[in-house]
Write a protein that holds these residues in place. Structure first.
Motif, short mmCIF file in Angstrom:
data_model
loop_
_atom_site.label_atom_id
_atom_site.label_comp_id
_atom_site.label_asym_id
_atom_site.label_seq_id
_atom_site.Cartn_x
_atom_site.Cartn_y
_atom_site.Cartn_z
N SER A 47 19.80 8.71 16.66
CA SER A 47 21.27 7.49 16.73
C SER A 47 21.69 8.35 15.84
CB SER A 47 20.32 6.02 16.04
OG SER A 47 19.17 6.50 15.39
N THR A 48 22.74 7.53 14.95
CA THR A 48 23.32 8.30 14.20
C THR A 48 24.16 7.35 13.53
OG1 THR A 48 25.71 8.61 15.16
CG2 THR A 48 23.71 10.28 15.01
N GLY A 49 24.31 7.83 11.80
CA GLY A 49 25.25 5.93 11.49
C GLY A 49 25.41 6.97 9.95
N LEU A 50 25.83 5.75 9.40
CA LEU A 50 26.75 5.41 8.59
C LEU A 50 26.87 4.06 7.52
CD1 LEU A 50 28.75 7.32 5.40
CD2 LEU A 50 30.92 6.21 7.24
N VAL A 51 26.19 4.26 6.54
CA VAL A 51 27.11 2.62 5.68
C VAL A 51 27.40 2.95 4.39
CG1 VAL A 51 25.60 0.90 4.52
CG2 VAL A 51 24.76 1.94 6.28
N VAL A 52 28.36 2.43 3.67
CA VAL A 52 29.24 2.78 2.64
C VAL A 52 28.92 1.03 2.00
CG1 VAL A 52 31.58 2.66 1.42
CG2 VAL A 52 30.40 4.35 3.59
N ALA A 53 28.12 1.78 0.50
CA ALA A 53 28.44 0.30 -0.39
C ALA A 53 28.84 0.70 -1.51
CB ALA A 53 26.65 0.10 -0.55
N VAL A 54 29.64 -0.65 -2.02
CA VAL A 54 30.65 -0.09 -2.98
C VAL A 54 29.81 -1.96 -4.10
CG1 VAL A 54 32.25 0.31 -2.26
CG2 VAL A 54 32.20 -2.26 -2.14
N ARG A 55 30.24 -1.60 -5.20
CA ARG A 55 30.25 -2.55 -6.29
C ARG A 55 31.40 -2.70 -7.40
NH1 ARG A 55 27.30 -3.71 -11.09
NH2 ARG A 55 26.30 -6.22 -10.68
N ARG A 56 31.58 -3.86 -7.59
CA ARG A 56 32.96 -3.65 -9.30
C ARG A 56 33.31 -2.32 -8.75
NH1 ARG A 56 31.36 -7.64 -12.06
NH2 ARG A 56 32.51 -6.85 -13.66
N GLY A 57 34.49 -2.54 -7.44
CA GLY A 57 35.18 -1.70 -7.34
C GLY A 57 35.56 -0.89 -7.71
N GLU A 58 34.04 -0.41 -7.61
CA GLU A 58 33.37 1.65 -7.62
C GLU A 58 32.21 1.67 -5.97
OE1 GLU A 58 34.55 3.61 -9.10
OE2 GLU A 58 35.74 2.51 -10.82
N ALA A 145 35.55 -2.03 2.90
CA ALA A 145 34.16 -2.86 1.87
C ALA A 145 34.85 -2.88 0.15
CB ALA A 145 33.26 -1.56 1.52
N LEU A 146 35.82 -2.22 -0.76
CA LEU A 146 36.30 -2.86 -1.60
C LEU A 146 37.49 -3.87 -1.29
CD1 LEU A 146 37.08 1.23 -3.36
CD2 LEU A 146 36.03 -0.89 -3.98
N GLU A 147 38.00 -3.84 0.28
CA GLU A 147 39.23 -4.97 0.42
C GLU A 147 38.17 -6.25 0.19
OE1 GLU A 147 42.83 -5.52 3.74
OE2 GLU A 147 40.91 -4.33 4.02
N ALA A 148 37.03 -6.64 0.89
CA ALA A 148 36.52 -7.14 1.23
C ALA A 148 35.69 -8.07 0.42
CB ALA A 148 35.25 -7.05 2.21
N GLU A 149 34.96 -7.11 -1.14
CA GLU A 149 34.89 -7.52 -2.37
C GLU A 149 35.77 -7.87 -2.92
OE1 GLU A 149 32.04 -5.50 -5.42
OE2 GLU A 149 33.90 -4.40 -5.36
N GLY A 164 27.69 -6.50 -4.73
CA GLY A 164 28.83 -5.66 -3.42
C GLY A 164 29.05 -6.11 -2.27
N ALA A 165 29.82 -5.01 -1.62
CA ALA A 165 30.08 -4.90 -0.21
C ALA A 165 29.86 -3.97 0.10
CB ALA A 165 31.81 -5.30 -0.27
N ARG A 166 29.26 -3.91 1.76
CA ARG A 166 28.60 -2.95 2.71
C ARG A 166 29.79 -2.71 3.68
NH1 ARG A 166 23.25 -1.20 1.81
NH2 ARG A 166 22.78 -1.40 3.91
#
Length: 453
Positions: A47-58, A145-149, A164-166
């Protein structure tokens, strides 16, 4: 270590990878037979995957995953051993099989060990439509993710911080085979967007979150709505007030209603039953819930998050009811627990697949009016569930209902009852069905529970 095929960009090549994994599984089974196993089964995956996490616009973290490996279970008569590795090379296969056999030599004989019966293996595999790759790169995942946050932070001035948002996406191939000659491969994807926010007032801070998940990225909720729902839930927890201890109707919101139903399913699961660690021992064909409640499994649902053509033993899955109009119609069994109970597997090695709560469905507002005064539970804390006795006591938060209408938030109360009374006291199911998990349920109204500060 052997590498598995991919295209020029590094993305998984579905047909070649499935063929390669099936060849790997066949070689492992041959090695087990060569080393003297009387039976064997293997599960292999890539399996392969990608997880991106943002917090406070960064952008905070970016995680790429690429996992591969296999697990082998061998049988020497009534003895069993298993081992696993991430190395698919010939030497690793030999050593892993040898390790599993060495374990089997020192385990006690158990007449219930062994593969599921060959006649039960899945033969016709329906197309479950589980593979929907998402062409999302780090940049576009970050933007989502930034859009959700941002939407959550802008929802209300009382949203004062963010956890944060992921955005996550995963794609993989899984192969299962055994020495009956069963050998199948399947692809699946899973994608999600989540957001966690913190609201505050003079009485303190309250965290809350929301998420969307699906096999197909086209079925995900808009990230703006994910952020807003997380904010709405966080703000809704502000202004908590105490309530008077007593017995009241309790309405479980969909996410916690699914958790409640999972306790009933655990109580009729094979392991709990043969170990006699369930208050529902010997409950087959007995009334254990309100007569309006049916729990039905739909393993072949297209795009279902828990859909499967066969279980972890290779046994064909099928639609069936575990609870039919409040009566236990079937236990939840794999081949081992079935033998322990003198029964046949129900095709549920690995658990249940797409469980629907079928009940008298009414609008949630109508259920609140029927409650008149009581508690709407939106969150639960603690582990106060005793399946042996059925005793249930959990910390809870939610909304107090007065005069059939939401009155004020409630936090850090305790709800308690016996599960037998809870399930037999279910009055109706709401029309707000949560389709994000393995258990699909609307809000569940329970006639009476103890609510205490």
């Amino acid at each position: 270590m052997n590498t598995l095929p991919s295209d020029a960009t590094g993305a998984l090549n579905p047909e070649e990878l499935a063929a390669s994994l099936k060849d790997l599984a066949a070689r492992i089974l041959d090695e087990a037979r060569h080393q003297g196993a009387t039976g064997a089964e293997v599960a292999a995956g890539d399996s392969t995957g990608l997880v991106v996490a943002v917090r406070r616009g960064e952008l905070e973290t970016v995680e790429f995953t690429n996992d591969r490996g296999f697990g082998i279970t061998v049988y020497m008569g009534a003895r069993k051993g298993n081992a696993s590795t991430t190395d698919a090379g010939p030497d690793a296969i030999r050593e892993t099989v040898r390790a599993a056999l060495n374990i089997a030599k020192y385990t006690e004989e158990d007449s219930c060990n062994g593969l599921a019966e060959a006649s039960l293996m899945a033969r016709e595999l329906p197309d479950l439509d589980l593979h929907h790759p998402w062409d999302v790169d780090v940049s576009s995942a970050t933007e989502r993710a930034l859009e959700a946050e941002a939407a959550g932070l802008a929802f209300d001035h009382r949203i004062v911080n963010t956890e944060g948002a992921r955005v996550a996406t995963g794609r993989g191939c899984h192969v299962y085979g055994n020495s009956h000659g069963f050998l199948e491969a399947g692809w699946g994807t899973r994608h999600s967007t989540s957001c966690a926010l913190i609201a505050a007032d003079d009485n303190g801070m309250k965290p809350e979150d929301w998420y969307t998940v699906s096999r197909d990225p086209a079925d995900l909720e808009d990230p703006v709505e994910v952020g807003r729902e997380a904010a709405r839930r966080a703000v809704g927890r502000l202004g908590c007030r105490p309530v008077e201890t007593g017995s009241y109707p309790v309405l479980f919101a969909p996410p916690v209603a699914a958790g409640l139903i999972s306790h009933l399913l655990s109580a009729i699961g094979g392991r709990a039953l043969y170990r006699r660690e369930s208050y529902l021992v010997d409950s087959l064909h007995r009334q254990v819930a309100a007569d309006g409640i049916t729990l039905r499994e739909e393993p072949h649902r297209p795009k279902g998050l828990a859909s499967a053509a066969y279980d972890g033993d290779g046994v064909a899955t099928r639609a069936k009811s575990f609870i039919e109009k409040g009566v236990v119609a079937s236990y939840i069994l794999d081949s081992y627990s079935g033998r322990r109970l003198g029964m046949t597997t129900t095709g549920n090695a690995g658990g249940y697949f797409n469980l629907d709560v079928v009940a008298d469905v009414r609008p949630v507002a109508e259920l609140m009016r029927e409650m008149d005064t009581g508690l709407l539970v939106t969150s639960l804390m603690g582990q106060g569930v005793n399946l042996v006795t059925g005793d249930y006591s959990r910390g809870a938060g939610g909304v107090w209902i007065a005069g059939g209408e939401p009155s004020h938030p409630v936090d850090e109360v305790t709800i308690a009852a016996n599960l037998d009374d809870v399930f037999k006291g279910i009055v109706a199911c709401g029309d707000d069905i949560d389709r994000r998990g393995n258990i699909r349920s609307g809000s569940l109204l329970v006639r009476e529970m103890t609510v205490a500060n």
